[in-house]
Design a protein around this motif. Structure first.
Motif, short mmCIF file in Angstrom:
data_model
loop_
_atom_site.label_atom_id
_atom_site.label_comp_id
_atom_site.label_asym_id
_atom_site.label_seq_id
_atom_site.Cartn_x
_atom_site.Cartn_y
_atom_site.Cartn_z
N GLY A 153 -2.66 -6.86 -10.85
CA GLY A 153 -2.72 -5.61 -11.59
C GLY A 153 -3.77 -5.59 -12.67
O GLY A 153 -3.87 -4.63 -13.43
N THR A 154 -4.58 -6.63 -12.74
CA THR A 154 -5.63 -6.73 -13.75
C THR A 154 -6.70 -7.69 -13.25
O THR A 154 -6.40 -8.58 -12.43
CB THR A 154 -5.04 -7.23 -15.09
N PRO A 155 -7.93 -7.55 -13.69
CA PRO A 155 -8.97 -8.49 -13.27
C PRO A 155 -8.61 -9.92 -13.66
O PRO A 155 -7.96 -10.16 -14.68
CB PRO A 155 -10.22 -8.00 -14.02
N ALA A 156 -9.01 -10.84 -12.82
CA ALA A 156 -8.74 -12.26 -13.07
C ALA A 156 -9.63 -12.77 -14.21
O ALA A 156 -10.72 -12.24 -14.46
CB ALA A 156 -9.00 -13.07 -11.82
N VAL A 157 -9.15 -13.79 -14.89
CA VAL A 157 -9.96 -14.53 -15.86
C VAL A 157 -10.51 -15.74 -15.11
O VAL A 157 -9.77 -16.66 -14.76
CB VAL A 157 -9.13 -14.96 -17.08
N CYS A 158 -11.78 -15.72 -14.85
CA CYS A 158 -12.40 -16.74 -14.00
C CYS A 158 -12.94 -17.91 -14.82
O CYS A 158 -13.44 -17.72 -15.94
CB CYS A 158 -13.54 -16.13 -13.19
N THR A 184 0.82 -1.22 0.00
CA THR A 184 0.00 0.00 0.00
C THR A 184 0.85 1.27 0.00
O THR A 184 0.36 2.33 0.37
CB THR A 184 -0.95 0.01 1.21
N GLY A 185 2.11 1.18 -0.40
CA GLY A 185 2.90 2.39 -0.56
C GLY A 185 2.35 3.25 -1.67
O GLY A 185 1.73 2.75 -2.63
N GLU A 186 2.56 4.56 -1.55
CA GLU A 186 2.00 5.49 -2.54
C GLU A 186 2.49 5.18 -3.95
O GLU A 186 1.76 5.35 -4.93
CB GLU A 186 2.40 6.92 -2.16
N LYS A 187 3.72 4.70 -4.06
CA LYS A 187 4.30 4.42 -5.37
C LYS A 187 4.13 2.97 -5.80
O LYS A 187 4.52 2.61 -6.92
CB LYS A 187 5.79 4.78 -5.35
N ASP A 188 3.58 2.14 -4.93
CA ASP A 188 3.38 0.72 -5.27
C ASP A 188 2.05 0.56 -6.00
O ASP A 188 1.01 0.31 -5.38
CB ASP A 188 3.41 -0.14 -4.00
N LEU A 189 2.10 0.71 -7.29
CA LEU A 189 0.88 0.69 -8.09
C LEU A 189 0.83 -0.55 -8.98
O LEU A 189 1.86 -1.15 -9.30
CB LEU A 189 0.80 1.95 -8.95
N GLN A 190 -0.39 -0.92 -9.34
CA GLN A 190 -0.65 -2.07 -10.22
C GLN A 190 -0.13 -3.38 -9.63
O GLN A 190 0.23 -4.31 -10.36
CB GLN A 190 -0.02 -1.83 -11.60
N ASP A 191 -0.12 -3.45 -8.28
CA ASP A 191 0.28 -4.71 -7.65
C ASP A 191 -0.88 -5.34 -6.87
O ASP A 191 -0.67 -6.26 -6.09
CB ASP A 191 1.48 -4.49 -6.72
N PHE A 192 -2.09 -4.83 -7.10
CA PHE A 192 -3.25 -5.43 -6.44
C PHE A 192 -3.54 -6.79 -7.05
O PHE A 192 -3.25 -7.05 -8.22
CB PHE A 192 -4.47 -4.51 -6.55
N GLU A 193 -4.12 -7.67 -6.24
CA GLU A 193 -4.42 -9.03 -6.71
C GLU A 193 -5.92 -9.25 -6.75
O GLU A 193 -6.63 -8.97 -5.77
CB GLU A 193 -3.77 -10.07 -5.80
#
Length: 223
Positions: A173-178, A151-160
């Motif tokens: 960094g992108t929606p999953a393919v379910c 959750t650092g300000e510069k830590d972008l596109q690392d969400f799961e």
């Protein structure tokens, strides 16, 4: 006998050793200033001016104290109390909330305005940004869970992103393919039990794997 010439009288109002002179007025101002005498003629008074000391900036005012400004975040500020370079070293922005006030009251602020900031006077800001709580909403979209691993300000596109059970799939960094294998996961419409408990036992085969294509499984005979 030739006449004796009169004394050349001068008056420097910027000296600090008389009660009506201006040196103390300038030196005791809120921001450092110095006194400049316009003319030292004894009969010209109140022609002195206070001038802001660098790096403060302000217009000299005759017989008065100017409003000296010291923006410690300005690029022209070079003293030890100036902070533009310090904040930029943290990849943050510098903000002086009161350029007419005391020195050392600058702040580093987050460059990402959506970030949550804990600011400290004269120090680096603590910036956090949870991409899953972005103003635009869940970046994974409906039907998926989102976890921001850093959750650092510069830590972008690392969400799961993860698909909700019984579907499977993930993405960073992108929606999953379910996908949905009704033969492997237990759900109201899943089919493994229907095939394996048949007589004779059979195997379940998923034909589509789409999360919207439910009931497209088949039972096959075991050879």
């Amino acid at each position: 006998i030739p006449p004796v010439p009169g004394a050349a009288c001068v008056l420097d109002e910027c000296v600090t050793d008389c009660p009506t002179c201006a040196g103390d007025t300038c030196e005791n101002a809120a921001h450092p200033q110095h006194c400049v005498e316009g003319s030292t003629s004894w009969n010209q008074t109140r022609d002195w001016a206070c001038v802001c000391d660098p790096p403060s900036d302000g217009r000299a005012v005759a017989a008065a104290v100017p409003a000296c400004l010291l923006d410690e975040c300005a690029a022209s500020c070079t003293t030890a109390t100036c902070a533009k370079g310090l904040c930029e070293g943290y990849l943050q922005e510098c903000f002086d909330p009161n350029p007419q006030g005391a020195v050392g009251d600058w702040l580093c602020t987050c460059t990402n305005k959506a970030a949550t900031a804990v600011v400290q006077i004269g120090a680096q800001a603590q910036c956090t940004y949870n991409e899953c709580d972005a103003p635009a909403g869940n970046p994974c979209g409906e039907g998926q869970s989102c976890t921001d691993r850093h959750t650092g300000e510069k830590d972008l596109q690392d969400f799961e992103c993860k698909c909700q059970a019984p579907a499977t799939g993930s993405g960073v960094g992108t929606p999953a393919v379910c996908s949905l294998d009704e033969c492997e996961h237990v759900c109201d419409t899943c089919a493994n039990d229907a095939c394996t408990q048949a007589s004779p036992p059979q195997r379940c085969v998923e034909t589509g794997f789409s999360i919207t294509a439910v009931g497209d499984w088949v039972c096959e005979c075991i050879s």
